[in-house]
Design an enzyme around this catalytic site. Sequence first.
Site, PDB file in Angstrom:
ATOM      1  N   ASP A   1       0.849  -1.190   0.000  1.00  0.00           N
ATOM      2  CA  ASP A   1       0.000   0.000   0.000  1.00  0.00           C
ATOM      3  C   ASP A   1       0.884   1.239   0.000  1.00  0.00           C
ATOM      4  O   ASP A   1       2.024   1.208   0.452  1.00  0.00           O
ATOM      5  CB  ASP A   1      -0.992  -0.003   1.159  1.00  0.00           C
ATOM      6  CG  ASP A   1      -0.405  -0.554   2.445  1.00  0.00           C
ATOM      7  OD1 ASP A   1       0.811  -0.831   2.496  1.00  0.00           O
ATOM      8  OD2 ASP A   1      -1.156  -0.726   3.416  1.00  0.00           O
TER       9      ASP A   1
ATOM     10  N   GLU B   1      -5.585   3.522   3.901  1.00  0.00           N
ATOM     11  CA  GLU B   1      -5.997   4.219   5.123  1.00  0.00           C
ATOM     12  C   GLU B   1      -7.464   4.613   5.102  1.00  0.00           C
ATOM     13  O   GLU B   1      -8.069   4.835   6.148  1.00  0.00           O
ATOM     14  CB  GLU B   1      -5.124   5.460   5.344  1.00  0.00           C
ATOM     15  CG  GLU B   1      -3.655   5.167   5.596  1.00  0.00           C
ATOM     16  CD  GLU B   1      -3.389   4.392   6.880  1.00  0.00           C
ATOM     17  OE1 GLU B   1      -4.338   4.221   7.672  1.00  0.00           O
ATOM     18  OE2 GLU B   1      -2.255   3.953   7.082  1.00  0.00           O
TER      19      GLU B   1
END
Length: 443
Positions: free
Chosen positions: A100, A170
């Site tokens: 990520d 997130e």
Amino acid sequence: MKISGRILGLGAAALALGLAAPVAAQSLGDQVQKQMPSLMDIYKDLHAHPELSFMEVRSAGILAAEARKLGFTVTEKVGGTGIVAVMKNGPGPVVLVRADMDGLPVTEQTGLPGASTVRVTTKEGVETGVMHACGHDTHMTAWIGVARLMAANKRQWSGTLVMIGQPAEERGAGARMMLADGLYTRFPKPEYAIAFHDAAQFPAGMIGYTPGYALANVDSVDVTVKGLGGHGAYPQATKDPIVLASRIVTALQTLVAREISPLDSGVVTVGSFHAGAKHNIIPDEAKLQLTVRSYTDEVRTQLLDGIARIAKGEAIAAGMPEDRMPTISVAKDEYTPSVFNTPEFTEEMAAFLKTGFGDQRVVQMPPVMGGEDFSRYGREDKTIKSLILWVGGVPQAEYDAAKKEGRTLPSLHSPFWAPDAPAVISTATEALASMAMKLMPKG
């Protein structure tokens, strides 16, 4: 990743790290060490230039350029700013390796050289610092390290490697967006999906694994409690939403304490309570913001239904009319499903890693109530075996000092989180590359 700090509770034997290169993977370990100076330059660049969710244009560009140089077929702008790099290397399984890319709206306070000084204005109009406070810079750097090792060792494996740089973890949205943009239809669908996350609760260079449920369902819930405002001196002429909301907050605690089985896990936390603007005015409404955590889908449903039931029940008890009932909003776009590491696959990979890194560096960890949208890659097709590992990031000296002094270490998302980046990157690079090769053996 949304995750709170954890107390230091691991046994001393499990923390006696042997940081020498693994015996069974010495050659691969040597290759990692030769790459480390270059990888650390990339890490420092990524750390100094973090980007918020769905803004990871520069970061994605760095990953894409590195993968192209190695011979991967690279597609950009998948699910927003995501990238997919594919290397076909003969017949065999398809293995997905994910990193990520997004940072957080946190102003770095580590005081270290190379700290992020980036400031942006968010889409909501809030000016903020930006920091890789969850360690996604180590994830991206290790991703590049894995890509280099796999390209350099093509004679030792056979199959298809799919490496993805994912946006917006997130916000719990990136994996969903990449899947919706055809990740499993435009590109080879994996039989295995693997990843890692740096960890703020144990020493750098250690590998943690959790069979089965490892991270939680995460829901964000907004509750608007309506009332009838008026003068604070004449409460009898009002319906006070602050008192009503306070009753709701208290009653919500019974969901975990008295409604779900003690053998199940759940969290209902009211993180925000906003109401009123002046001492002597009873407002018209109060607003609550909740984070709700669970592992199973059944408990998740039970908690969300219970929140709606309690809010309405308390409003009825307070004498509120039907048209003034509380409203409940669940942020579906930010829902993160729980991570379920395929148990047999996880145990198999842990045993394999122990042969290289040793029993003391590869340790089973308890599940946590943080969230990770890596879960979606396995959920999308239940035949896919998936596993996300922890790689410890706390500098050993800092860990030892905190344990001796009885103080809490900075958690992920803290402005003070400063992992031992070389240990995280080298460990994760070697672990993921060796796993990928193990899953794609040469015939």
